[in-house]
Design a protein around this motif. Structure first.
Motif, PDB file in Angstrom:
ATOM      1  N   TRP A   1       4.752  63.703   3.349  1.00 22.06           N
ATOM      2  CA  TRP A   1       5.095  63.234   4.349  1.00 22.06           C
ATOM      3  C   TRP A   1       6.263  62.230   4.252  1.00 22.06           C
ATOM      4  O   TRP A   1       6.466  61.825   3.214  1.00 22.06           O
ATOM      5  CB  TRP A   1       3.940  62.257   4.949  1.00 22.06           C
TER       6      TRP A   1
ATOM      7  N   ARG B   1       7.512  57.750   1.811  1.00 22.94           N
ATOM      8  CA  ARG B   1       7.003  59.206   1.486  1.00 22.94           C
ATOM      9  C   ARG B   1       5.688  59.150   0.777  1.00 22.94           C
ATOM     10  O   ARG B   1       5.311  58.245  -0.056  1.00 22.94           O
ATOM     11  CB  ARG B   1       8.042  59.847   0.318  1.00 22.94           C
TER      12      ARG B   1
ATOM     13  N   MET C   1       6.818  66.515   8.163  1.00 24.25           N
ATOM     14  CA  MET C   1       5.248  66.607   8.258  1.00 24.25           C
ATOM     15  C   MET C   1       4.950  67.914   7.397  1.00 24.25           C
ATOM     16  O   MET C   1       5.774  68.908   7.531  1.00 24.25           O
ATOM     17  CB  MET C   1       4.821  66.831   9.645  1.00 24.25           C
TER      18      MET C   1
ATOM     19  N   GLU D   1       7.337  73.016   6.330  1.00 29.67           N
ATOM     20  CA  GLU D   1       7.611  71.855   7.044  1.00 29.67           C
ATOM     21  C   GLU D   1       8.028  71.810   8.289  1.00 29.67           C
ATOM     22  O   GLU D   1       8.849  72.761   8.727  1.00 29.67           O
ATOM     23  CB  GLU D   1       8.663  70.892   6.043  1.00 29.67           C
TER      24      GLU D   1
ATOM     25  N   VAL E   1      10.689  62.288  11.159  1.00 28.87           N
ATOM     26  CA  VAL E   1       9.268  62.393  10.870  1.00 28.87           C
ATOM     27  C   VAL E   1       9.328  64.023  10.256  1.00 28.87           C
ATOM     28  O   VAL E   1       9.704  64.677  10.568  1.00 28.87           O
ATOM     29  CB  VAL E   1       8.026  62.188  11.676  1.00 28.87           C
TER      30      VAL E   1
END
Length: 582
Positions: free
Chosen positions: A369, A365, A409, A422, A407
């Motif tokens: 991210w 992290r 983002m 997000e 993932v």
């Protein structure tokens, strides 16, 4: 007002203020033990205000007590005339002079009382500090919920709030009480699904009795939660324990909620390396997006089980974890779904656990991210000795394994216009990992030919290949308003002999070939605040509305259901929910 009255009035006010200061000090100590009507910060502010007023009064009294200027010399007073007390105003009556002396004595007593009140106030302040101040060197508690919805911390409408915390006087320990009260309601528009937590793998099939009845309305508050978290300093680092439960242990069809254990564990060690033992969330768990419903959704894992876990900080932002977790072998045969605790044809179960599940996880992290990678290795086993399987005694082993990743983002990297939005993308593949994806498989890890003619020649145990993908977007319309949109798909493959299961049987209708699920919700958090880091603290109250659509298709289609039923089912549900955290 005469000087005497002013002096008496000033000292009377100061004495009253001193008593009020002492009383407030006592209140401060009492409040620190649990009554949160006044915060510690407010108590300190009031103490400071009163202290300043007391200082001003004492300064004024010192000025008033200065020796008066000497009057010009007068003729000697005859010996027979009474002499006025020293310090009395010239020509003052003897009664006034006595009153002045009494006022002076009262002033000195009030000053002594004020000094005692100040000492009591300082003692109370020290007591407040002892109860509320953090313990030096004590690591902060693990979050009970996360804004990024990592693991089960991301279940319905949770947030990372500190809870009600206090320090145990006299020891280097802290205790925190946390939880939430939650109410949900729903209306089904497809088949009748009488559950507040419907699994996608079990929705009614088209043409079934539940489908013909139609949907109904329901409400529930049984997933309200309460937990206690403690932390103490030891020679091996911070010792943290947690005991947590909710009221979801009973049937969804009953109003009498049954309390159940959700977590019971202890973890010890410094930030660099911690060891955990107890009953808690699996390392495989992953809640990728925020929902109102409490079900195990498609492609998400909310398994809790006994485990031994090691957590290490490998690098800035990078955490590594490994665990040995309690196994639970489940397989499907012509006789239905078999688990270690389930009987087979009235006899003992042939499903065996012979080794712990081995799991590993890497999480990174940084600046919004998040990258996650998970791995899993399992041992599955069937033993027919001592059972009513109707075949020769034999032991069959199979290996289950799986990999998953995701993932997260932050959309602000594309444009500041997106704010705290997000986007999340996750996927997995594995064989024999159905119990970790109950939403897809109903908990089935493998298929077997037990109960079929071919089992006489040898029992088979085939781990079921499964894979899936999820994409989700979290949109903040404003700090107080947000929405979550998601789409998930999964698929499972089965051996050819599974087509020989009796159509319409529990075995045949448990084989979900493909599933699809979509979510859309709108959540209002009236006390939400935007942080300087771009994230949003959603506050203690959420009120939301949610729609979800689910479809499942069976292996073999309509051939698996028998006459009058289709080989698939669909479900539409509209929910509302409200949760208040503490």
């Amino acid at each position: 007002m005469t000087p005497l009255a002013a002096s008496c009035g000033g000292w009377g006010a100061r004495a009253g203020l001193a008593l009020l200061l002492a009383g407030l000090a006592g209140i401060s100590a009492g409040r620190a033990q649990g009554d949160d009507a006044l915060t510690n910060a407010e108590l300190r502010r009031q103490l400071e205000v009163l202290q300043r007023r007391l200082d001003r009064l004492e300064a004024r009294d010192r000025r008033n007590a200065a020796p008066p200027r000497q009057a010009p010399a007068r003729a000697a007073v005859p010996a027979s005339r009474p002499v006025a007390p020293l310090g009395a105003p010239p020509g003052a009556p003897l009664g006034a002079q006595a009153e002045a002396e009494a006022a002076a004595r009262e002033a000195r007593a009030a000053a002594a009382e004020a000094r005692a009140a100040r000492r009591e106030a300082e003692a109370a302040q020290a007591k407040v500090t002892a109860v509320t101040a953090p313990v030096p060197g004590l690591a902060p508690p693990d979050p009970v919920g996360r804004q990024d919805f990592m693991g089960e911390g991301g279940d319905a409408l949770r947030s990372d709030l500190p809870g009600i915390a206090f320090r145990v006087p006299g020891v280097d320990s802290q205790v925190r009480l946390y939880g939430f009260a939650k109410v949900t309601g729903w209306q089904d528009f497809g088949g009748r699904n009488q559950s507040d937590a419907p699994a996608p793998s079990l929705i009614p099939l088209r043409g079934s009795a539940a489908d013909r009845q139609g949907g109904d309305f329901g409400m529930s508050g049984r997933f309200s939660r309460i937990g206690v978290d403690t932390r103490s300093l030891t020679g091996w680092g911070t010792l943290e324990t947690r005991l947590e439960g909710d009221f979801g242990g009973g049937s969804a069809l009953e109003n009498n909620a049954v309390f159940r254990l959700r977590q019971a564990w202890a973890e010890i060690g410094p930030e660099q390396l911690k060891v955990l033992a107890g009953f808690t969330n699996s390392l495989w768990n992953e809640g990728l997006f925020e929902t109102i419903i409490d079900a195990t959704n498609l492609n998400q894992s909310f398994v809790r089980q006994v485990q031994l876990r090691v957590t290490g900080r490998l690098a800035p932002g990078l955490t590594g974890q490994a665990s040995l977790e309690a196994p639970d072998t489940n397989f499907v045969s012509a006789d239905g779904v078999v688990a270690p605790t389930a009987r087979l044809q009235g006899g003992a179960s042939p499903a065996f656990n012979h080794m712990p599940d081995i799991l590993g996880r890497l999480t990174y992290r940084d600046a919004g991210w998040e990258l996650g990678l998970r791995g899993l290795l399992r041992g599955l086993q069937v033993r027919t000795a001592g059972t009513n399987a109707g075949v020769a005694s034999q032991t069959v082993d199979a290996t289950g394994w799986g990999l998953a990743g995701h993932v997260r983002m932050p959309m602000r990297i594309l444009s500041p216009w997106f704010g705290p939005d997000e986007f999340v993308l996750g996927g997995y593949y594995g064989e024999g990992i159905g119990r970790y994806f109950f939403g897809s498989s109903g908990g089935i890890d493998a298929a077997s030919n037990l109960g079929l003619p071919g089992a006489q020649a040898g029992v088979s145990l085939n781990p079921i290949p499964t894979w899936g993908v999820t994409a989700a977007y979290r949109r903040f319309w404003a700090p107080q308003w947000r929405s979550n949109f998601s789409w998930s798909w999964s698929r499972q493959d089965f051996p050819a002999y599974a087509r020989l299961y009796v159509p319409g049987s529990a075995a045949a209708t448990a084989l979900n070939r493909e599933l699809l699920q979509a979510f859309a919700n709108l959540i209002w958090s009236p006390f939400a605040e935007a942080g300087a880091d771009g994230r949003v603290n959603t506050g203690w109250l959420d009120i939301g509305l949610e729609y979800l659509f689910t479809r499942r298709d069976l292996y073999g289609g309509s051939e698996a259901t028998g006459p009058g039923q289709a080989g698939h089912g669909t479900a539409s549900r509209l929910l509302f929910g409200a949760v208040a955290r503490f």
